[in-house]
Scaffold this motif. Structure first.
Motif, short mmCIF file in Angstrom:
data_model
loop_
_atom_site.label_atom_id
_atom_site.label_comp_id
_atom_site.label_asym_id
_atom_site.label_seq_id
_atom_site.Cartn_x
_atom_site.Cartn_y
_atom_site.Cartn_z
N GLU A 85 -24.64 16.33 22.63
CA GLU A 85 -23.24 16.24 23.01
C GLU A 85 -22.88 17.56 23.69
O GLU A 85 -23.16 18.63 23.15
CB GLU A 85 -22.36 16.04 21.78
CG GLU A 85 -22.65 14.72 21.08
CD GLU A 85 -21.59 14.34 20.05
OE1 GLU A 85 -20.87 15.23 19.57
OE2 GLU A 85 -21.50 13.13 19.75
N ARG A 132 -14.86 23.80 26.87
CA ARG A 132 -13.54 24.22 26.37
C ARG A 132 -12.88 25.17 27.35
O ARG A 132 -13.50 26.15 27.79
CB ARG A 132 -13.70 24.96 25.04
CG ARG A 132 -14.38 24.14 23.96
CD ARG A 132 -14.55 24.97 22.69
NE ARG A 132 -15.33 24.26 21.70
CZ ARG A 132 -14.83 23.40 20.80
NH1 ARG A 132 -13.53 23.17 20.76
NH2 ARG A 132 -15.62 22.79 19.95
N SER A 135 -12.69 22.91 16.44
CA SER A 135 -13.72 23.62 15.67
C SER A 135 -13.90 25.08 16.09
O SER A 135 -14.28 25.90 15.27
CB SER A 135 -15.05 22.86 15.76
OG SER A 135 -15.55 22.86 17.06
N ASP A 194 -10.10 20.63 26.13
CA ASP A 194 -11.56 20.55 25.94
C ASP A 194 -11.98 19.10 26.03
O ASP A 194 -11.15 18.19 26.08
CB ASP A 194 -11.99 21.19 24.60
CG ASP A 194 -11.35 20.55 23.40
OD1 ASP A 194 -11.08 19.33 23.44
OD2 ASP A 194 -11.11 21.24 22.40
N LYS A 215 -15.74 16.30 25.42
CA LYS A 215 -17.16 16.10 25.09
C LYS A 215 -17.73 15.04 26.03
O LYS A 215 -17.08 14.02 26.29
CB LYS A 215 -17.24 15.60 23.65
CG LYS A 215 -18.64 15.39 23.12
CD LYS A 215 -19.20 13.99 23.19
CE LYS A 215 -18.36 12.89 22.66
NZ LYS A 215 -19.02 11.56 22.72
N ARG A 235 -9.26 16.78 24.51
CA ARG A 235 -7.92 17.20 24.09
C ARG A 235 -7.06 17.34 25.34
O ARG A 235 -7.43 18.06 26.28
CB ARG A 235 -7.97 18.52 23.31
CG ARG A 235 -8.54 18.35 21.92
CD ARG A 235 -8.27 19.56 21.02
NE ARG A 235 -8.70 19.24 19.65
CZ ARG A 235 -9.93 19.48 19.18
NH1 ARG A 235 -10.84 20.07 19.95
NH2 ARG A 235 -10.24 19.15 17.94
N ARG A 238 -6.13 12.27 14.08
CA ARG A 238 -6.85 13.12 13.11
C ARG A 238 -5.89 13.79 12.14
O ARG A 238 -6.14 13.85 10.94
CB ARG A 238 -7.61 14.23 13.85
CG ARG A 238 -8.81 13.79 14.65
CD ARG A 238 -9.59 15.02 15.16
NE ARG A 238 -10.64 14.65 16.07
CZ ARG A 238 -10.56 14.74 17.41
NH1 ARG A 238 -9.47 15.24 17.98
NH2 ARG A 238 -11.56 14.36 18.17
O1 C5P Z 1 -14.04 19.12 17.05
P1 C5P Z 1 -14.23 19.99 18.25
O2 C5P Z 1 -13.12 20.98 18.44
O3 C5P Z 1 -15.57 20.63 18.31
O4 C5P Z 1 -14.15 18.99 19.51
C1 C5P Z 1 -14.20 19.47 20.84
C2 C5P Z 1 -13.93 18.29 21.79
O5 C5P Z 1 -15.01 17.36 21.75
C3 C5P Z 1 -12.68 17.49 21.43
O6 C5P Z 1 -12.05 17.06 22.63
C4 C5P Z 1 -13.21 16.31 20.65
O7 C5P Z 1 -12.38 15.18 20.79
C5 C5P Z 1 -14.56 16.08 21.33
N1 C5P Z 1 -15.59 15.56 20.41
C6 C5P Z 1 -16.01 14.24 20.51
N2 C5P Z 1 -16.98 13.75 19.66
C7 C5P Z 1 -17.54 14.55 18.75
C8 C5P Z 1 -17.14 15.89 18.62
C9 C5P Z 1 -16.16 16.37 19.47
O8 C5P Z 1 -15.52 13.51 21.38
N3 C5P Z 1 -18.49 14.05 17.95
#
Ligand code: C5P
Length: 234
Positions: A89, A93, A99, A173, A175, A198, A214
């Motif tokens: 993944e 950011r 996280s 940010d 993914k 986000r 969430r």
């Molecule tokens: O949780 P975190 O801050 O690491 O997530 C960073 C970005 O990646 C966020 O936009 C979150 O929605 C996305 N993400 C995702 N699937 C995951 C982990 C994070 O879509 N398993």
């Protein structure tokens, strides 16, 4: 057309088709968070995510990004190329949220000097841990593929951040995932939607993404519908 369920994910079902290199992604109204410890569902989610993702993949294709996208076939279904997915993944950011605020103690909303790219090992049992090139090499991912992942993340960001800015949205940010076709061609895969990004309103910093689900902020369906309007203009 004969469709067979290949895989059921948290928010999608993926079907094979008569064409061996073509899949159908059927977006569900279900949502999960915190590695599926939290579950929910709302009407219209499948439609908003399928339509937003299709519009963004199409836009990225037009801007030179190779993707799995073929076409959106109905409100909740997207036709794609069939790929072999990398177990990675890629997170990019622009501002601190989620996280990274816990990892490095950054205050939410801190704007980074340059986009930060992170790589995670895609493994639900382990909670998709943050890893580096050494870990991923040991897991069988080549340096060439890792370089592709990082460059793709930055390229997608350089195209989508201005796209959203023009629509009054800060891309905080996101993914993405990468897969390879039968010829070994690597490309952007999976989805790009309020589930995987986000999005903050650029004027008010109101959250318009999965963080509403969430963190029980309310107005989840309305936020997704607002993102659909911002992306498609209708
Ligand atoms: O949780 P975190 O801050 O690491 O997530 C960073 C970005 O990646 C966020 O936009 C979150 O929605 C996305 N993400 C995702 N699937 C995951 C982990 C994070 O879509 N398993």
């Amino acid at each position: 057309m004969t469709e067979n369920l290949l895989y059921e994910g948290k928010a999608k079902k993926v079907f094979t088709t008569d064409e061996p290199d073509v899949l159908l992604h059927a977006y569900k109204d279900d949502a999960t968070a915190f590695n599926a410890k939290k579950r929910g569902s709302w009407e219209g989610k499948g439609k908003t995510n399928a339509t937003i993702s299709a519009a963004l993949f199409s836009y990225l294709e037009q801007h030179g990004v190779p993707t799995h996208f073929i076409e959106q076939v109905d409100e909740t279904t997207v036709k794609t190329k069939r790929l072999e997915m990398l177990p990675v993944e890629v997170i990019v950011r622009n501002l601190a949220a989620g996280s990274i605020t816990r990892l490095l103690g950054f205050e939410e909303g801190r704007r980074f000097k340059a986009p930060i790219v992170e790589l995670c090992y895609k493994n639900d049992d382990l909670g998709d841990p943050l890893v580096n090139w050494h870990h991923l090499r040991e897991l069988g991912v080549s340096d060439e593929d890792l370089e592709f992942c990082e460059e793709l993340g930055l390229k997608v960001n350089s195209i989508l951040a201005p796209f959203f800015r023009e629509r009054g949205i800060t891309l905080v940010d996101f993914k993405i995932e990468v897969g390879k076709d039968r010829d070994g061609q690597a490309m952007l895969a999976d989805e790009i939607s309020p589930d995987t990004c986000r999005f903050w309103d650029a004027g008010t910093n109101e959250k318009l993404d999965k963080d509403r689900f969430r963190n029980d902020l309310g107005g989840v369906a309305e936020a997704y519908a607002e993102m659909l309007r911002r992306v498609t203009g209708c």
